[in-house]
Design a protein around this motif. Sequence first.
Motif, PDB file in Angstrom:
ATOM      1  N   MET A 278       0.756  59.529  35.887  1.00 10.00           N
ATOM      2  CA  MET A 278       0.777  58.907  34.426  1.00 10.00           C
ATOM      3  C   MET A 278      -0.062  59.953  33.603  1.00 10.00           C
ATOM      4  O   MET A 278      -1.243  60.317  33.766  1.00 10.00           O
ATOM      5  CB  MET A 278       0.119  57.808  34.196  1.00 10.00           C
ATOM      6  N   ALA A 279       0.641  60.520  32.525  1.00  8.73           N
ATOM      7  CA  ALA A 279      -0.056  61.357  31.616  1.00  8.73           C
ATOM      8  C   ALA A 279      -0.896  60.681  30.703  1.00  8.73           C
ATOM      9  O   ALA A 279      -0.774  59.700  30.098  1.00  8.73           O
ATOM     10  CB  ALA A 279       0.987  62.091  30.725  1.00  8.73           C
ATOM     11  N   THR A 280      -2.190  61.410  30.512  1.00 10.45           N
ATOM     12  CA  THR A 280      -3.157  60.626  29.809  1.00 10.45           C
ATOM     13  C   THR A 280      -3.756  61.661  28.307  1.00 10.45           C
ATOM     14  O   THR A 280      -3.428  63.107  28.462  1.00 10.45           O
ATOM     15  CB  THR A 280      -4.466  60.365  30.349  1.00 10.45           C
ATOM     16  N   THR A 281      -3.872  61.105  27.240  1.00 12.05           N
ATOM     17  CA  THR A 281      -4.260  61.956  26.250  1.00 12.05           C
ATOM     18  C   THR A 281      -5.810  61.744  26.031  1.00 12.05           C
ATOM     19  O   THR A 281      -6.225  60.569  26.283  1.00 12.05           O
ATOM     20  CB  THR A 281      -3.830  61.420  24.875  1.00 12.05           C
ATOM     21  N   ALA A 282      -6.623  62.747  26.161  1.00 13.87           N
ATOM     22  CA  ALA A 282      -7.998  62.896  26.121  1.00 13.87           C
ATOM     23  C   ALA A 282      -8.476  63.986  25.223  1.00 13.87           C
ATOM     24  O   ALA A 282      -8.183  65.215  25.668  1.00 13.87           O
ATOM     25  CB  ALA A 282      -8.715  62.509  27.472  1.00 13.87           C
ATOM     26  N   CYS A 283      -9.603  63.862  24.422  1.00 13.97           N
ATOM     27  CA  CYS A 283     -10.122  64.929  23.906  1.00 13.97           C
ATOM     28  C   CYS A 283     -11.756  64.626  23.669  1.00 13.97           C
ATOM     29  O   CYS A 283     -11.990  63.475  23.405  1.00 13.97           O
ATOM     30  CB  CYS A 283      -9.604  64.986  22.272  1.00 13.97           C
ATOM     31  N   PHE A 284     -12.435  65.621  24.319  1.00 16.84           N
ATOM     32  CA  PHE A 284     -13.571  65.328  24.324  1.00 16.84           C
ATOM     33  C   PHE A 284     -14.611  66.287  23.431  1.00 16.84           C
ATOM     34  O   PHE A 284     -14.187  67.521  23.553  1.00 16.84           O
ATOM     35  CB  PHE A 284     -14.142  65.555  25.703  1.00 16.84           C
ATOM     36  N   ILE A 285     -15.566  65.657  22.733  1.00 20.20           N
ATOM     37  CA  ILE A 285     -16.408  66.755  21.833  1.00 20.20           C
ATOM     38  C   ILE A 285     -18.076  66.196  21.983  1.00 20.20           C
ATOM     39  O   ILE A 285     -18.239  64.980  22.361  1.00 20.20           O
ATOM     40  CB  ILE A 285     -15.998  66.808  20.394  1.00 20.20           C
ATOM     41  N   ILE A 286     -18.659  66.992  21.961  1.00 19.43           N
ATOM     42  CA  ILE A 286     -20.262  66.756  21.879  1.00 19.43           C
ATOM     43  C   ILE A 286     -20.733  67.236  20.440  1.00 19.43           C
ATOM     44  O   ILE A 286     -20.209  68.197  19.929  1.00 19.43           O
ATOM     45  CB  ILE A 286     -21.179  67.782  22.900  1.00 19.43           C
ATOM     46  N   VAL A 287     -21.279  66.327  19.981  1.00 18.72           N
ATOM     47  CA  VAL A 287     -21.447  66.466  18.383  1.00 18.72           C
ATOM     48  C   VAL A 287     -23.021  66.467  18.257  1.00 18.72           C
ATOM     49  O   VAL A 287     -24.009  65.521  18.663  1.00 18.72           O
ATOM     50  CB  VAL A 287     -21.089  65.180  17.487  1.00 18.72           C
ATOM     51  N   SER A 288     -23.717  67.563  17.526  1.00 16.72           N
ATOM     52  CA  SER A 288     -25.148  67.694  17.470  1.00 16.72           C
ATOM     53  C   SER A 288     -25.599  66.811  16.376  1.00 16.72           C
ATOM     54  O   SER A 288     -24.728  65.963  15.568  1.00 16.72           O
ATOM     55  CB  SER A 288     -25.524  68.952  16.856  1.00 16.72           C
ATOM     56  N   ARG A 289     -26.914  66.716  16.099  1.00 19.00           N
ATOM     57  CA  ARG A 289     -27.479  65.791  15.273  1.00 19.00           C
ATOM     58  C   ARG A 289     -27.150  66.159  13.758  1.00 19.00           C
ATOM     59  O   ARG A 289     -26.973  65.015  12.924  1.00 19.00           O
ATOM     60  CB  ARG A 289     -29.032  65.760  15.071  1.00 19.00           C
TER      61      ARG A 289
ATOM     62  N   PRO B 212     -19.836  69.832  15.556  1.00 19.97           N
ATOM     63  CA  PRO B 212     -19.421  69.824  17.141  1.00 19.97           C
ATOM     64  C   PRO B 212     -19.666  70.952  17.650  1.00 19.97           C
ATOM     65  O   PRO B 212     -19.822  72.229  17.334  1.00 19.97           O
ATOM     66  CB  PRO B 212     -17.785  69.958  16.887  1.00 19.97           C
ATOM     67  N   ILE B 213     -20.600  70.842  19.060  1.00 23.54           N
ATOM     68  CA  ILE B 213     -21.027  72.191  19.651  1.00 23.54           C
ATOM     69  C   ILE B 213     -20.289  72.338  20.860  1.00 23.54           C
ATOM     70  O   ILE B 213     -20.360  73.485  21.535  1.00 23.54           O
ATOM     71  CB  ILE B 213     -22.417  71.989  19.911  1.00 23.54           C
ATOM     72  N   TYR B 214     -19.331  71.350  21.347  1.00 22.04           N
ATOM     73  CA  TYR B 214     -18.328  71.772  22.304  1.00 22.04           C
ATOM     74  C   TYR B 214     -17.134  70.847  22.181  1.00 22.04           C
ATOM     75  O   TYR B 214     -17.167  69.751  21.801  1.00 22.04           O
ATOM     76  CB  TYR B 214     -19.221  71.237  23.690  1.00 22.04           C
ATOM     77  N   GLU B 215     -16.035  71.370  22.364  1.00 20.13           N
ATOM     78  CA  GLU B 215     -14.741  70.456  22.194  1.00 20.13           C
ATOM     79  C   GLU B 215     -13.864  70.979  23.470  1.00 20.13           C
ATOM     80  O   GLU B 215     -13.690  72.379  23.744  1.00 20.13           O
ATOM     81  CB  GLU B 215     -14.065  71.099  21.083  1.00 20.13           C
ATOM     82  N   ALA B 216     -13.209  70.071  23.917  1.00 21.89           N
ATOM     83  CA  ALA B 216     -12.185  70.306  24.952  1.00 21.89           C
ATOM     84  C   ALA B 216     -10.961  69.182  24.853  1.00 21.89           C
ATOM     85  O   ALA B 216     -11.378  68.120  24.687  1.00 21.89           O
ATOM     86  CB  ALA B 216     -12.843  70.284  26.365  1.00 21.89           C
ATOM     87  N   GLU B 217      -9.641  69.758  25.056  1.00 15.18           N
ATOM     88  CA  GLU B 217      -8.504  68.863  25.333  1.00 15.18           C
ATOM     89  C   GLU B 217      -8.673  68.575  26.947  1.00 15.18           C
ATOM     90  O   GLU B 217      -8.098  69.425  27.272  1.00 15.18           O
ATOM     91  CB  GLU B 217      -7.298  69.315  24.620  1.00 15.18           C
ATOM     92  N   VAL B 218      -8.854  67.396  27.333  1.00 13.34           N
ATOM     93  CA  VAL B 218      -8.840  67.121  28.608  1.00 13.34           C
ATOM     94  C   VAL B 218      -8.002  66.407  29.419  1.00 13.34           C
ATOM     95  O   VAL B 218      -7.987  65.916  30.419  1.00 13.34           O
ATOM     96  CB  VAL B 218     -10.431  66.689  29.087  1.00 13.34           C
ATOM     97  N   GLY B 219      -7.081  66.023  28.698  1.00 13.99           N
ATOM     98  CA  GLY B 219      -6.032  65.095  28.968  1.00 13.99           C
ATOM     99  C   GLY B 219      -4.841  65.881  29.543  1.00 13.99           C
ATOM    100  O   GLY B 219      -4.704  67.039  29.540  1.00 13.99           O
TER     101      GLY B 219
ATOM    102  N   SER C  18     -26.737  74.879  19.112  1.00 17.79           N
ATOM    103  CA  SER C  18     -25.423  76.031  18.740  1.00 17.79           C
ATOM    104  C   SER C  18     -24.345  75.701  19.975  1.00 17.79           C
ATOM    105  O   SER C  18     -24.444  74.705  20.737  1.00 17.79           O
ATOM    106  CB  SER C  18     -26.211  77.100  19.273  1.00 17.79           C
ATOM    107  N   ARG C  19     -23.258  76.193  19.450  1.00 18.92           N
ATOM    108  CA  ARG C  19     -22.202  76.041  20.208  1.00 18.92           C
ATOM    109  C   ARG C  19     -22.315  76.369  21.729  1.00 18.92           C
ATOM    110  O   ARG C  19     -23.062  77.357  22.407  1.00 18.92           O
ATOM    111  CB  ARG C  19     -20.885  77.053  19.929  1.00 18.92           C
ATOM    112  N   ILE C  20     -21.746  75.517  22.796  1.00 18.75           N
ATOM    113  CA  ILE C  20     -21.915  75.522  24.236  1.00 18.75           C
ATOM    114  C   ILE C  20     -20.540  76.539  24.654  1.00 18.75           C
ATOM    115  O   ILE C  20     -19.452  76.074  24.405  1.00 18.75           O
ATOM    116  CB  ILE C  20     -21.794  74.405  25.075  1.00 18.75           C
ATOM    117  N   THR C  21     -20.931  77.854  24.861  1.00 20.09           N
ATOM    118  CA  THR C  21     -19.816  78.790  25.157  1.00 20.09           C
ATOM    119  C   THR C  21     -19.766  79.010  26.783  1.00 20.09           C
ATOM    120  O   THR C  21     -18.798  80.006  27.157  1.00 20.09           O
ATOM    121  CB  THR C  21     -20.131  79.908  24.544  1.00 20.09           C
TER     122      THR C  21
END
Length: 157
Positions: free
Chosen positions: A1-12, A16-23, A138-141
């Motif tokens: 089954m296909a899933t939709t998932a978007c993950f981000i880490i947001v600073s104070r 957004p310091i990290y973003e990923a489409e993980v679905g 800062s952004r996580i690269t």
Amino acid sequence: MATTACFIIVSRNDIPIYEAEVGSAAKREDAAQLHQFILHAALDIVQDLAWTTSAMFLKAIDRFNDLVVSVYVTAGHILSTCGCFIDGINFCYFLLLLHTRLMLLHDSRNDDGIKSFFQEVHELYVKILLNPLYLPGSRITSSHFDTKVRALARKYL
């Protein structure tokens, strides 16, 4: 089954310091912008809930159509110690408070898997913070961090 998932880490500062489409669902052209908009709109709800509960995992705080926003808020705040040289001899230590939110936009109903995903990604994030070459906020690269997050997403989501 296909899933939709978007993950981000947001600073104070709500940056957004990290973003990923993980679905595993097929990507639409405008999906990334829509996902960012939904997660950004949920930040106000997160801010209100974070100060009213002691729970770190806030499940299903917001909904958009069939998508759900779940959040993991760092325990109170992350406390980080940094040091520097003064006059080549003395050390100056200061404390850095970070209020970080890990946010996931998803269409699955696997609360235990989502919670485990957040906990393991939080451990990875703490390891990034312990790196003396990383400037907090800062952004996580790091490609290693990205690979690990995507592997955890496949495992738990």
